[in-house]
Design an enzyme around this catalytic site. Structure first.
Site, PDB file in Angstrom:
ATOM      1  N   ASP A  77      -5.655  19.140 -13.395  1.00  0.00           N
ATOM      2  CA  ASP A  77      -6.108  17.844 -13.917  1.00  0.00           C
ATOM      3  C   ASP A  77      -5.858  17.861 -15.425  1.00  0.00           C
ATOM      4  O   ASP A  77      -6.496  18.608 -16.158  1.00  0.00           O
ATOM      5  CB  ASP A  77      -7.603  17.671 -13.588  1.00  0.00           C
ATOM      6  CG  ASP A  77      -8.178  16.347 -14.093  1.00  0.00           C
ATOM      7  OD1 ASP A  77      -7.585  15.742 -15.007  1.00  0.00           O
ATOM      8  OD2 ASP A  77      -9.240  15.941 -13.576  1.00  0.00           O
ATOM      9  N   TYR A 133     -14.829  18.238 -14.079  1.00  0.00           N
ATOM     10  CA  TYR A 133     -15.382  16.895 -14.042  1.00  0.00           C
ATOM     11  C   TYR A 133     -16.388  16.802 -12.886  1.00  0.00           C
ATOM     12  O   TYR A 133     -16.125  17.309 -11.790  1.00  0.00           O
ATOM     13  CB  TYR A 133     -14.233  15.908 -13.847  1.00  0.00           C
ATOM     14  CG  TYR A 133     -14.670  14.483 -13.674  1.00  0.00           C
ATOM     15  CD1 TYR A 133     -15.176  13.764 -14.752  1.00  0.00           C
ATOM     16  CD2 TYR A 133     -14.585  13.852 -12.440  1.00  0.00           C
ATOM     17  CE1 TYR A 133     -15.582  12.453 -14.598  1.00  0.00           C
ATOM     18  CE2 TYR A 133     -14.987  12.535 -12.283  1.00  0.00           C
ATOM     19  CZ  TYR A 133     -15.483  11.845 -13.361  1.00  0.00           C
ATOM     20  OH  TYR A 133     -15.895  10.547 -13.211  1.00  0.00           O
ATOM     21  N   ARG A 185       0.829  -1.204   0.000  1.00  0.00           N
ATOM     22  CA  ARG A 185       0.000   0.000   0.000  1.00  0.00           C
ATOM     23  C   ARG A 185       0.864   1.254   0.000  1.00  0.00           C
ATOM     24  O   ARG A 185       0.418   2.334  -0.378  1.00  0.00           O
ATOM     25  CB  ARG A 185      -0.928   0.009   1.219  1.00  0.00           C
ATOM     26  CG  ARG A 185      -2.071   1.010   1.076  1.00  0.00           C
ATOM     27  CD  ARG A 185      -2.987   1.041   2.279  1.00  0.00           C
ATOM     28  NE  ARG A 185      -2.413   1.702   3.415  1.00  0.00           N
ATOM     29  CZ  ARG A 185      -2.117   1.121   4.578  1.00  0.00           C
ATOM     30  NH1 ARG A 185      -2.348  -0.157   4.771  1.00  0.00           N
ATOM     31  NH2 ARG A 185      -1.583   1.809   5.558  1.00  0.00           N
ATOM     32  N   LYS A 227      -8.496   7.101 -18.838  1.00  0.00           N
ATOM     33  CA  LYS A 227      -8.886   7.703 -20.110  1.00  0.00           C
ATOM     34  C   LYS A 227      -7.773   7.513 -21.155  1.00  0.00           C
ATOM     35  O   LYS A 227      -7.442   6.402 -21.466  1.00  0.00           O
ATOM     36  CB  LYS A 227      -9.234   9.181 -19.881  1.00  0.00           C
ATOM     37  CG  LYS A 227     -10.107   9.421 -18.625  1.00  0.00           C
ATOM     38  CD  LYS A 227     -11.464   8.774 -18.699  1.00  0.00           C
ATOM     39  CE  LYS A 227     -12.238   8.783 -17.389  1.00  0.00           C
ATOM     40  NZ  LYS A 227     -12.392  10.072 -16.729  1.00  0.00           N
TER      41      LYS A 227
HETATM   42  C1  LIG Z   1     -12.735  10.507 -15.513  1.00  0.00           C
HETATM   43  C2  LIG Z   1     -12.174  11.765 -14.986  1.00  0.00           C
HETATM   44  C3  LIG Z   1     -11.804  11.873 -13.639  1.00  0.00           C
HETATM   45  C4  LIG Z   1     -12.005  10.751 -12.651  1.00  0.00           C
HETATM   46  O1  LIG Z   1     -11.191   9.653 -12.927  1.00  0.00           O
HETATM   47  P1  LIG Z   1     -11.552   8.150 -12.488  1.00  0.00           P
HETATM   48  O2  LIG Z   1     -10.403   7.375 -13.017  1.00  0.00           O
HETATM   49  O3  LIG Z   1     -12.871   7.799 -13.096  1.00  0.00           O
HETATM   50  O4  LIG Z   1     -11.627   8.147 -10.998  1.00  0.00           O
HETATM   51  C5  LIG Z   1     -11.251  13.068 -13.230  1.00  0.00           C
HETATM   52  N1  LIG Z   1     -11.092  14.105 -14.066  1.00  0.00           N
HETATM   53  C6  LIG Z   1     -11.435  14.032 -15.357  1.00  0.00           C
HETATM   54  C7  LIG Z   1     -11.243  15.221 -16.234  1.00  0.00           C
HETATM   55  C8  LIG Z   1     -12.004  12.873 -15.864  1.00  0.00           C
HETATM   56  O5  LIG Z   1     -12.364  12.810 -17.146  1.00  0.00           O
END
Ligand SMILES: *Cc1c(COP(=O)(O)O)cnc(C)c1O
Length: 414
Positions: free
Chosen positions: A193, A120, A67, A217
């Protein structure tokens, strides 16, 4: 700035990733090994306390418990640090784990966040609903293109300015150098992000202190793994793994080493995939715009942030794989998506992005449904807003013909 191994940063993100790869190969293979151990041995009993206190750790070749740090996950982290030109990085079980872990590390009870209003949905809910209740951390949401409003939102308790490089789903581009300057003037960190624009934009080279990805993604690219990462300087990463106060150490969203292996094997073709996504997205955006659609794509000269995007983007990878179309009504948006999926086999009606095939979703009723009506309006997300993550399968000519038929079908709805 230097990477994990202290070497100078080269300009091209995929060249950085390639350079970070050959350091691995402890058994001489071209691919990384999967270290499945959840616990690790020491040769001297006296070493345990040093590991627990963080005086020795993976940097010295010592691991303790899965972890905390794992060698395979650490290799992926090194590649991601190279990709994002940050000194360090570590991986998490999801993008949301990376976002919540970073925010909980950057903020204590009573602290304040300034964030963009188009985010998001999960991030918006975390900042708007969860953190105020559970951590007494409050957020002011602002239009990030209004730098005066951004500056005015700062308080003496503000620790973080939070944004997405390209906002979800409005695809506005954050002026990272200007936002970094405002954050730093106030002694706050700029957390970005970069999920929508890996390789395309490198936020750390424009002043971001912490860069986050949902690896789910584009970076993994196969829509078969949920994962995330935080890229930052070593002190920030180490702080998230502190035994007493580490947000990731104590909340525990650890990445499985098998997932780390899978993501790492897909990383070398990320640059090719981003270029292919962007080429398609541009072609689709141009075609829809020519048909008279209200298209939003940072690669179009009609986009309000087109010049800014070109200033921030790394050369050679295009303007990203996402485009949006505002159909004006949910009925038209739904007809468009249903026709394209069920009649044309153009793509899928599904949330998420960065897949080989095109994914389409109506943002207001899916990935932005956490936002209340006022927040949707402020962010500029109408019920007819469709977000497309352009895939790269199929012949372009065929795809363009399908897209045009889908658009004309949508217009048949009054
Ligand atoms: C999908 C997404 C997230 C969250 O990610 P997960 O892997 O689903 O937890 C955060 N920010 C953006 C811009 C996203 O497209």
């Amino acid at each position: 700035m230097s990477d994990f191994s202290g070497r100078t940063v080269v300009a091209d993100p995929m060249a950085r990733v390639a350079r970070s790869r050959h350091e691995f190969g402890e058994h001489g293979g071209v691919n990384l090994s999967i270290e499945t151990s959840a616990t690790f041995t020491v040769m001297e009993a006296g070493k345990m306390p040093a590991l627990f206190e963080g005086r020795e750790g993976p940097k010295g070749g010592c691991f303790l418990y899965g972890r905390h740090f794992n060698p395979t996950v650490m290799v992926l982290a090194r590649h991601l640090a190279a990709l994002e030109a940050t000194p360090h990085a570590y991986c998490t079980a999801s993008g949301m784990a990376a976002i919540s872990g970073a925010l909980l590390h950057a903020c204590d009870s009573g602290d304040h966040v300034v964030a963009g209003q188009a985010l998001y949905g999960g991030t918006w809910a975390l900042l708007h609903d969860f953190l105020p209740r559970k951590a007494n951390v409050h957020t002011t949401f602002v239009d990030l293109s209004d730098l005066k409003a951004v500056r005015a939102a700062f308080k003496k308790e503000t620790r973080v300015l939070y944004c997405e490089t390209v906002s979800n789903p409005t695809l506005r581009v954050a002026d990272l150098p200007a936002l970094a300057a405002i954050a730093h003037e106030h002694g706050a960190r700029l957390i970005v992000d970069n999920t929508f624009s890996p390789v395309t934009v490198t936020p750390a080279l424009h002043g971001a202190d912490v860069v986050i990805h949902s690896l789910t993604k584009f970076i993994n690219g196969a829509s078969d793994i949920v994962a995330g990462c935080v890229c930052a300087e070593g002190e920030f990463i180490d702080g998230m793994y502190d035994l007493h106060t580490g947000s990731l150490m104590l909340l525990g969203p650890a990445m499985d080493p098998r997932a780390a292996y899978e993501v790492a094997t897909r990383l070398p073709n990320l640059g090719l995939r981003m270029s292919a996504h962007a080429e398609r997205a541009l072609a689709y955006a141009q075609a829809l715009e020519a048909l008279g659609a209200k298209v939003v794509y940072p690669g179009l000269p009609s986009h309000p942030d087109h010049a800014l995007f070109r200033r921030l983007a790394n050369p050679g990878y295009g303007a990203g794989g996402l485009l949006s179309v505002d159909f004006g009504s949910a009925e038209r948006a739904n007809r468009f998506m249903e026709h394209l999926q069920n009649t044309e086999d153009f793509g899928y009606m599904a949330v998420s992005l960065g897949f080989s095939d095109t994914l389409m979703s109506a943002s207001a009723s899916s990935t932005s449904s956490e936002l209340d009506e006022g927040a949707l309006r402020a962010a500029g997300i109408s019920p007819g807003w469709v977000r497309l993550s352009a895939g790269y399968t199929g012949r372009l000519e065929d795809r363009l013909a399908q897209l045009e038929r889908g658009y004309r079908k949508a217009l048949e709805v009054s």
